[in-house]
Write an enzyme that holds these catalytic residues in place. Structure first.
Site, short mmCIF file in Angstrom:
data_model
loop_
_atom_site.label_atom_id
_atom_site.label_comp_id
_atom_site.label_asym_id
_atom_site.label_seq_id
_atom_site.Cartn_x
_atom_site.Cartn_y
_atom_site.Cartn_z
N GLU A 290 0.87 -1.19 0.00
CA GLU A 290 0.00 0.00 0.00
C GLU A 290 0.90 1.23 0.00
OE1 GLU A 290 -3.11 0.20 3.01
OE2 GLU A 290 -2.66 2.33 3.32
N GLU A 295 -1.73 11.30 4.40
CA GLU A 295 -2.77 11.11 5.41
C GLU A 295 -2.64 12.23 6.42
OE1 GLU A 295 -3.91 6.71 6.43
OE2 GLU A 295 -1.72 6.82 6.32
#
Length: 478
Positions: A290, A295
């Protein structure tokens, strides 16, 4: 007093002042303003007397340096007596200059050596700069996606519709409605909202399979229940939001990604710009990898873990969920004197066979940099077995590529999550109103909305442009 011929006298040591013609008689102790009060009209040799008696203004001999006698006064008095100091001028040719007659051959190196050193230093600097620029990898890129959001392009983007929390225990239901995902004035908005209170305050079943809208094959992701029975805290997701991806419309294997976006503002919001593999070639998450380009958290900068003033990048990789080595490839970057929700920023990724890095606004402002110079299995230093005794096998090194699993096609995801129970919001930090391990987590969050909902001033992730490029210079492994 005694009289003397030719006038009066006073005993030695006394003072005598004679008034000028038609002037006011002077009292003893009164200075005569008709002469220099500093006694420099005439400078006498030490011990001299004026007519009529001693000069009352002469400095005592012990208080005057010998050099003061015979020197001119600063007030312009004319000197008397012999002048002890006077200037001389040396006539041209009288002073010998042997250095002109015979030049020291070593003397020229005093100039030559520093100049030579400067030129050598500049040459070395130029070579180093040239070599550095020459060594920078410059790939050719081909456009895969460039979306300025004149409309919502359903050929590229897919809205994910689920209620299962996406493995993180998130508190939102993602929808396919324009309430949560829409395009306005050339910008894409992914906006979280409150869940319908009627679905929480009464017994309800939220079944996304009934209308065929659920995008997951797992029933847990498609069905949610509210049970108001005493002691039962089960509720449907307390908020709604959006999550979209390019899995059907755009993916890359090595290349670049840039997303120009303004992050949301509001407590317990979790915006993300990230990538997943199109196919789980090496196994289920996180074995196939991933890539988290960005974020953040919607909380303000006072939040203990960092709020919307922090952007985080990470890679997730490991042989199983318990051995995800993301912490070895995780870096944060703080916004400079501002927040990422105050305006638009470019969140980018550059990815090749040999390296992967993320950046904010400029490729020079890197967040995460990972150099694929060793096999990731070796870098992870994973244990021989997991907690239940199952032996861990190396799922990557058989490819003989050091960047595995980041050697497959990945697609882009944009979303705004709300809350969660995976530790992204740590327990007991900055007034967090739920505990991750509590079965009442969602309900506790819902009941605390009077505290967190007013902070949702600008809760949307606002995106003005998304660009994706495929590395296409012939050096990629297609």
């Amino acid at each position: 007093m005694e009289q003397d011929q030719g006038g009066s006298r006073q005993p030695a040591g006394s003072f005598s002042f004679v008034s000028t013609t038609n002037g006011t008689p002077l009292r003893p102790g009164t200075p005569n303003t008709d002469r220099n009060p500093f006694g420099d009209d005439r400078i006498e040799p030490q011990g001299s007397q004026q007519a009529g008696g001693l000069n009352p203004f002469t400095s005592p001999s012990v208080s005057r340096p010998a050099s003061s006698f015979g020197s001119s006064s600063a007030l312009g008095g004319a000197p008397r007596g012999q002048r002890y100091f006077h200037s001389r001028r040396v006539k041209k040719g009288e002073v010998e200059k042997p250095w002109l007659a015979k030049v020291d051959p070593k003397e020229k190196w005093v100039t030559i050596l520093p100049v030579l050193g400067i030129f050598v230093g500049l040459a070395i600097s130029g070579i180093l700069i040239w070599d550095g620029l020459r060594s920078v990898v410059k790939h050719k890129y081909c456009v895969v996606l460039e979306d300025n959001f004149e409309t919502f392009n359903t050929n590229v983007w897919t809205k994910e519709v689920q209620v299962g929390g996406f493995g993180n225990g998130e508190f939102q239901q993602t929808t396919n409605t324009e309430e949560n995902v829409y395009v306005q004035n050339g910008h894409l908005f992914i906006k979280p909202t409150l869940q319908d209170a009627a679905l929480i305050n009464k017994d309800n079943v939220l079944n996304l399979t009934a209308d065929g809208s659920c995008t997951s094959k797992l029933s847990f992701d498609c069905v949610a229940v509210t049970n108001t029975t005493a002691g039962n805290a089960t509720i449907v997701p307390p908020t709604k939001s959006g999550r979209i991806n390019t899995k059907r419309g755009a993916s890359i294997k090595y290349g670049r990604v840039e997303v120009v976006a303004k992050l949301p503002e509001g407590d317990w919001l979790w915006p993300a710009i990230w990538m997943l593999p199109v196919d789980e070639t090496y196994g289920p998450w996180p074995i196939s990898g991933e890539i988290d380009i960005m974020e953040s958290r919607g909380n303000n900068r006072s939040y203990a873990q960092g709020g919307n003033n922090i952007a985080s990048s990470a890679l997730h990789w490991g042989p199983d969920v318990a051995n995800d080595a993301w912490w070895r490839t995780n870096v944060k970057r703080e916004a400079l004197h501002t927040t990422y929700s105050a305006g638009f920023n470019t969140f980018g990724l550059e990815w090749s066979q040999k390296y992967l890095f993320t950046y904010v606004n400029s490729r020079l402002l890197q967040v995460l940099y990972t150099n694929f110079d060793e096999y990731l299995w070796d870098r992870g230093n994973f244990p021989a077995a997991n907690s239940n005794g199952t032996r861990l096998e190396d799922p990557w090194s058989q490819t003989k590529r050091k960047n595995t699993p980041f050697d497959q096609k990945f697609y882009l995801i944009l979303n705004v999550a709300v809350g969660g129970t995976n530790g992204w919001f740590e327990d007991s930090k900055s007034g967090k109103p739920w505990l991750d391990s509590s079965p009442n987590a969602k309900k506790d969050f819902w009941n605390a909305q009077d505290k967190w909902f007013p902070t949702w001033k600008n809760p949307a992730l606002e995106v003005s442009k998304v660009s994706m490029w495929q590395q296409c210079d012939g050096n990629e492994e297609l």
